[in-house]
Design an enzyme around this catalytic site. Structure first.
Site, PDB file in Angstrom:
ATOM      1  CE1 TYR A   1      -3.594   2.606   0.462  1.00  0.00           C
ATOM      2  CE2 TYR A   1      -2.262   3.404   2.647  1.00  0.00           C
ATOM      3  CZ  TYR A   1      -3.294   3.597   1.978  1.00  0.00           C
ATOM      4  OH  TYR A   1      -4.079   4.817   1.991  1.00  0.00           O
TER       5      TYR A   1
ATOM      6  CG  ASP B   1       5.832   4.001   0.505  1.00  0.00           C
ATOM      7  OD1 ASP B   1       6.139   4.611   1.499  1.00  0.00           O
ATOM      8  OD2 ASP B   1       4.664   3.731   0.370  1.00  0.00           O
TER       9      ASP B   1
ATOM     10  CE  LYS C   1       1.684   4.403   8.170  1.00  0.00           C
ATOM     11  NZ  LYS C   1       0.517   4.553   8.811  1.00  0.00           N
TER      12      LYS C   1
HETATM   13  N1  PLP Z   1       2.836   4.245   2.083  1.00  0.00           N
HETATM   14  C1  PLP Z   1       2.989   3.308   3.210  1.00  0.00           C
HETATM   15  C2  PLP Z   1       3.805   2.492   2.858  1.00  0.00           C
HETATM   16  C3  PLP Z   1       1.984   3.465   4.071  1.00  0.00           C
HETATM   17  O1  PLP Z   1       1.871   2.534   5.120  1.00  0.00           O
HETATM   18  C4  PLP Z   1       0.913   4.540   4.062  1.00  0.00           C
HETATM   19  C5  PLP Z   1       0.030   4.627   5.258  1.00  0.00           C
HETATM   20  O2  PLP Z   1      -0.375   3.641   6.127  1.00  0.00           O
HETATM   21  C6  PLP Z   1       1.095   5.484   2.879  1.00  0.00           C
HETATM   22  C7  PLP Z   1       2.231   5.548   2.186  1.00  0.00           C
HETATM   23  C8  PLP Z   1       0.043   6.750   3.207  1.00  0.00           C
HETATM   24  O3  PLP Z   1       0.520   7.633   4.079  1.00  0.00           O
HETATM   25  P1  PLP Z   1      -0.667   8.528   4.781  1.00  0.00           P
HETATM   26  O4  PLP Z   1      -1.509   7.790   5.450  1.00  0.00           O
HETATM   27  O5  PLP Z   1       0.197   9.452   5.725  1.00  0.00           O
HETATM   28  O6  PLP Z   1      -1.379   9.313   3.518  1.00  0.00           O
END
Ligand code: PLP
Length: 444
Positions: A157, A252, A280
């Site tokens: 994700y 990511d 985060k």
């Molecule tokens: N990338 C990863 C690996 C994530 O776990 C998340 C959210 O859980 C995101 C991107 C998106 O981040 P946000 O919820 O701060 O938009």
């Protein structure tokens, strides 16, 4: 030796009166009563708990139930709730105003803290969420390589941008099928989706779309669809195939960044991607995301380069303050050794119990991240290896745990996080609640 199973029965239901009332009201304001879908508790029993306060490893809901929290706001709270140094720094900075839409020294301070302790990136740009960081990093990769296609992995994700809300269709190499309404098929056609841990599919994708793939994006520690730990060798192969094809590799690290180590999974595996995204933990519980790369790649971002990206609240001083306070704790010697060791001992104790009871459960763990998989098939590395039927057991365990004062994310596909505030005593209490809950799941 664990104690033999006694007459194990379900714990009495906690009171949810106030949460039920608040949820009913919330449903009149928000679709599904929430501002982010998983919070609605759709995959587990009961209504969502409305939270009143957090302190250290604990949460309290509107009905004054107390929980040991393993969700930790979905990862950001690596120091636990309401950490004094974050609270004090935020309150101090807030005295001078909340936002200026102009540069502040705090942005420099957070950037310096990160860049001087992370040799994987040379320049950084702050955003307000992980989604925004990933979306911008993808645009950067496309602008830099002058290619359109991106390749992602089923089960990873990356936030809710159109191009990334796609899942694999059937077959070795597929274009994504949208996993949300409202995404034009044409967008999904720019996204190639393959299974994790599948070298053959990767090779095939690069053969089929030679010189077309701008970027390969992966969560180096996939932690949004269970914990799908990858072999280091697979990640290394990814690095090589991207280099050979003039494709950028994007890690990511919205979850793994500052979680596995200060330098995230890149440091943990010692693999240098071309672009890294963060979120985060970087914001200490306030909304911050970021992406970083070499100075050369980052020079393509506006106003230096032609790839546009902006944000009214980017680099917000209050959010920067929280990030500075949190990351300042993380750079202290031994921080990750302590946290990771504590988590390992906790998980090993649970595994010992599971083994003695012969329960069909395994717990995957890396650093301070853990995941309960209700199976005995060994480490799961691909999304399609998870049996959806196994989620029934998670659901039962989740209810038992709540009733015994332990809060996990309300879905069996979500991982748990241990924070520095989870002392050995607290973990021992949680451990006992987990033992009893598993006894109820399998013998209740
Ligand atoms: N990338 C990863 C690996 C994530 O776990 C998340 C959210 O859980 C995101 C991107 C998106 O981040 P946000 O919820 O701060 O938009």
């Amino acid at each position: 030796m664990v104690e033999p199973i006694k007459n194990i029965t379900s714990a009495p239901e906690i009171s949810r009166e106030k949460s039920v009332e608040l949820y009913a009201k919330a449903k009149t304001y928000f679709p599904g009563g929430v501002n982010s879908p998983v919070r609605a508790f759709k995959s587990v029993y009961g209504t969502p708990l409305f939270i009143k306060k957090g302190d250290g490893a604990y949460l309290w809901d509107a009905d004054d139930n107390q929980f040991i929290d393993f969700c930790c706001s979905w990862g950001p709270l690596i120091l636990g709730h309401n950490h004094p140094s974050i609270r004090e720094k935020v309150m101090d900075v807030m005295q001078y105003g909340m936002s200026f839409g102009a540069p502040t020294a705090l942005e420099n301070e957070l950037a310096e803290l990160i860049l001087s302790n992370n040799s994987f990136i040379e320049k950084i740009r702050f955003t307000s969420s992980g989604t925004e960081a990933v979306m911008s990093a993808i645009r950067l990769a496309r602008g830099y390589t002058k290619r359109n296609k991106i390749l992602k992995f089923e089960g990873c994700y990356h936030g809710h941008t159109d191009a990334l809300l796609v899942k694999a269709g059937s077959g070795l190499v597929t274009f994504g099928e949208t996993s949300s309404a409202g995404i034009p098929e044409a967008f999904a056609k720019e996204t190639i989706v393959i299974a994790l841990n599948d070298k053959e599919a990767l090779q095939k994708a690069f053969e089929e779309f030679k010189d077309e793939i701008a970027v390969v994006i992966i969560e180096p520690v996939p932690a949004n669809n269970g914990l799908l730990l990858q072999h280091k060798e697979f990640l290394q192969y990814l690095r090589e195939i991207c280099t050979d094809n003039g494709t950028l590799l994007l890690f990511d690290e919205v979850i793994s960044g500052f979680r596995l180590s200060f330098t995230g999974a890149s440091g943990y595996y010692d693999i240098k991607p071309d672009v890294i995204t963060y979120g985060k933990i970087i914001g200490g519980g306030l909304p911050v995301g970021a992406y970083g790369a070499s100075a050369e790649i980052m020079s393509n971002i506006s106003p230096e380069g032609a790839v546009y990206q902006a944000g009214t609240l980017s680099g917000n001083p209050v959010a920067m303050a929280a990030g500075i306070a949190q990351l300042s704790e993380l750079v202290k010697p031994g921080f990750y050794d302590d946290l990771n060791r504590k988590t390992e001992v906790f998980v090993n104790n649970l595994l010992q119990f599971i083994k003695e009871r012969n329960y069909p459960v395994q717990i995957d763990q890396i650093g301070s991240i853990f995941w309960f998989a209700f199976t005995t098939q060994g480490t799961i590395r691909r999304a399609d290896e998870i049996d959806p039927a196994s989620m029934e057991n998670f659901k039962k365990m989740h209810r038992e745990l709540l009733n015994r004062g332990v809060y996990m994310g309300p879905s069996g596909y979500e991982v748990g996080f241990v924070s520095a505030a989870h002392t050995t005593d607290i973990l021992d209490k949680a451990k006992q609640a987990i033992f009893d809950s598993l006894d109820v799941v399998f013998n209740g």
